[in-house]
Structure formats: C-alpha cells, structure tokens
Write a protein that holds these residues in place. Structure first.
Motif, mmCIF file in Angstrom:
data_model
loop_
_atom_site.group_PDB
_atom_site.id
_atom_site.type_symbol
_atom_site.label_atom_id
_atom_site.label_comp_id
_atom_site.label_asym_id
_atom_site.label_seq_id
_atom_site.Cartn_x
_atom_site.Cartn_y
_atom_site.Cartn_z
ATOM 1 N N SER A 147 0.803 -1.226 0.000
ATOM 2 C CA SER A 147 0.000 0.000 0.000
ATOM 3 C C SER A 147 0.837 1.278 0.000
ATOM 4 O O SER A 147 0.314 2.342 -0.313
ATOM 5 N N ILE A 148 2.132 1.196 0.336
ATOM 6 C CA ILE A 148 2.953 2.421 0.335
ATOM 7 C C ILE A 148 3.886 2.500 -0.867
ATOM 8 O O ILE A 148 4.531 3.518 -1.082
ATOM 9 N N ARG A 149 3.947 1.439 -1.656
ATOM 10 C CA ARG A 149 4.854 1.421 -2.809
ATOM 11 C C ARG A 149 4.509 2.542 -3.782
ATOM 12 O O ARG A 149 3.399 2.630 -4.285
ATOM 13 N N GLY A 150 5.474 3.427 -4.027
ATOM 14 C CA GLY A 150 5.294 4.512 -4.984
ATOM 15 C C GLY A 150 4.550 5.721 -4.457
ATOM 16 O O GLY A 150 4.307 6.662 -5.200
ATOM 17 N N VAL A 151 4.165 5.723 -3.173
ATOM 18 C CA VAL A 151 3.434 6.866 -2.613
ATOM 19 C C VAL A 151 4.430 7.963 -2.223
ATOM 20 O O VAL A 151 5.355 7.707 -1.460
ATOM 21 N N PRO A 152 4.258 9.170 -2.770
ATOM 22 C CA PRO A 152 5.180 10.248 -2.409
ATOM 23 C C PRO A 152 5.011 10.666 -0.948
ATOM 24 O O PRO A 152 3.950 10.455 -0.371
ATOM 25 N N HIS A 153 6.049 11.230 -0.351
ATOM 26 C CA HIS A 153 6.080 11.734 1.025
ATOM 27 C C HIS A 153 6.140 10.635 2.077
ATOM 28 O O HIS A 153 6.093 10.938 3.267
ATOM 29 N N VAL A 154 6.241 9.366 1.688
ATOM 30 C CA VAL A 154 6.427 8.294 2.659
ATOM 31 C C VAL A 154 7.920 8.189 2.934
ATOM 32 O O VAL A 154 8.718 8.007 2.017
ATOM 33 N N LYS A 155 8.309 8.321 4.204
ATOM 34 C CA LYS A 155 9.720 8.291 4.577
ATOM 35 C C LYS A 155 10.166 6.890 5.004
ATOM 36 O O LYS A 155 11.341 6.595 5.012
ATOM 37 N N GLY A 156 9.210 6.051 5.392
ATOM 38 C CA GLY A 156 9.558 4.694 5.806
ATOM 39 C C GLY A 156 8.578 4.153 6.829
ATOM 40 O O GLY A 156 7.567 4.786 7.134
ATOM 41 N N LEU A 157 8.911 2.987 7.367
ATOM 42 C CA LEU A 157 8.073 2.346 8.374
ATOM 43 C C LEU A 157 8.758 2.412 9.729
ATOM 44 O O LEU A 157 9.979 2.324 9.810
#
Length: 151
Positions: free
Chosen positions: A58-68
């Motif tokens: 669900s986070i693959r390719g989403v901008p502004h995601v810094k990590g888990l």
C-alpha cells in the motif's frame, strides 16, 4: 487478524499520504482495513493491515512516505485518537476566541469560564463598551490566541 503499523511521512503531508495509500491499497488488492492520520501526530500515519507485506504493497510509490516504524503498535496506544473530544475540553479560561455563529458572529471575545459538562463557555466581548458575560456553545467559537490573560 489485523495489526497496527506506523508509517513515517513528511510533516504536514499526512492526509495526502493517507489518501494516496488508500488508492494504492485498493489498486494492489492489499488487505489494509483503515488508515488514521490524527492532527496531533505530525509526520506519522497509523495503518491497520493484515500483514507487513500488505502494508508495503500500500505504500509502494506513494510520495512523502519516509519509511516504516519498526514493530507494531497495540490498539491501546492509538485508542485515544479514536474517541471524540468535546470542543470545551480544548478551550481554557483567558483564551481569545472568535464567535463563528449566532448574533455575535465575527466578534472577538475572551473566555471567562468553561463548562465541559455542558460543552459551553462564558465569554466577554472585547469590543463591547460594557462587558457583559455571554454563554455560547463551545462548538460556536474558534480559538484565535491561546495566551491566557494575566490579571
């Protein structure tokens, strides 16, 4: 069984990340059940998902995601974000507020008393010639200044 995870994001982009994650999760058929972006939690989004793999989908390719953030979060740790708070709980005596509805709409006032049980506050209008206490619903005001008056 669902588990709760925390995703680190760019500050002030939490809502955008949550919306984009939702779309990507649907597109990739990831088992993501809920996404929470509370205002109090800057730079983080809480995600309820089946597994870490579903979260990564669900986070693959989403901008502004810094990590888990490593590990899981228990429901007890996020439960307070889910319970609604009354507006009166967030207002204190001495705050300057703007009345946003009713006959005094647009007027600035100083909070003199807070009644959390009734969700009401008593204010005195700043521009009034004679100061008369007015009781209004806490939902009908917007906090302008959180500095408490020193008398």
């Amino acid at each position: 069984m669902s588990r709760f995870f925390v995703v680190k994001t760019t500050a002030n982009q939490e809502r955008l990340v949550a919306n984009m994650m939702s779309m990507v999760a649907k597109k990739n058929k990831a088992n993501v059940y809920s996404i929470l972006a509370p205002k109090e939690l800057k730079g983080y989004v809480i995600v309820e998902a089946e597994s870490t793999e579903d979260l990564v989908k669900s986070i693959r390719g989403v901008p502004h995601v810094k990590g888990l953030v490593r590990g899981e979060v228990s429901f007890n740790e996020i439960e307070h974000f889910l319970t609604p708070r009354k507006a009166a709980e967030q207002i204190k005596e001495g705050y300057t507020v703007e009345i946003i509805s009713g006959p005094f709409k647009g007027e600035l006032a100083v909070v003199k008393r807070v009644d959390e049980a009734r969700n009401e506050i008593t204010v005195e209008l700043i521009e009034a010639v004679v100061s008369i206490p007015i009781t209004v619903k806490a939902d009908h005001v917007r906090v302008v200044d959180k500095k408490e008056e020193v008398e």
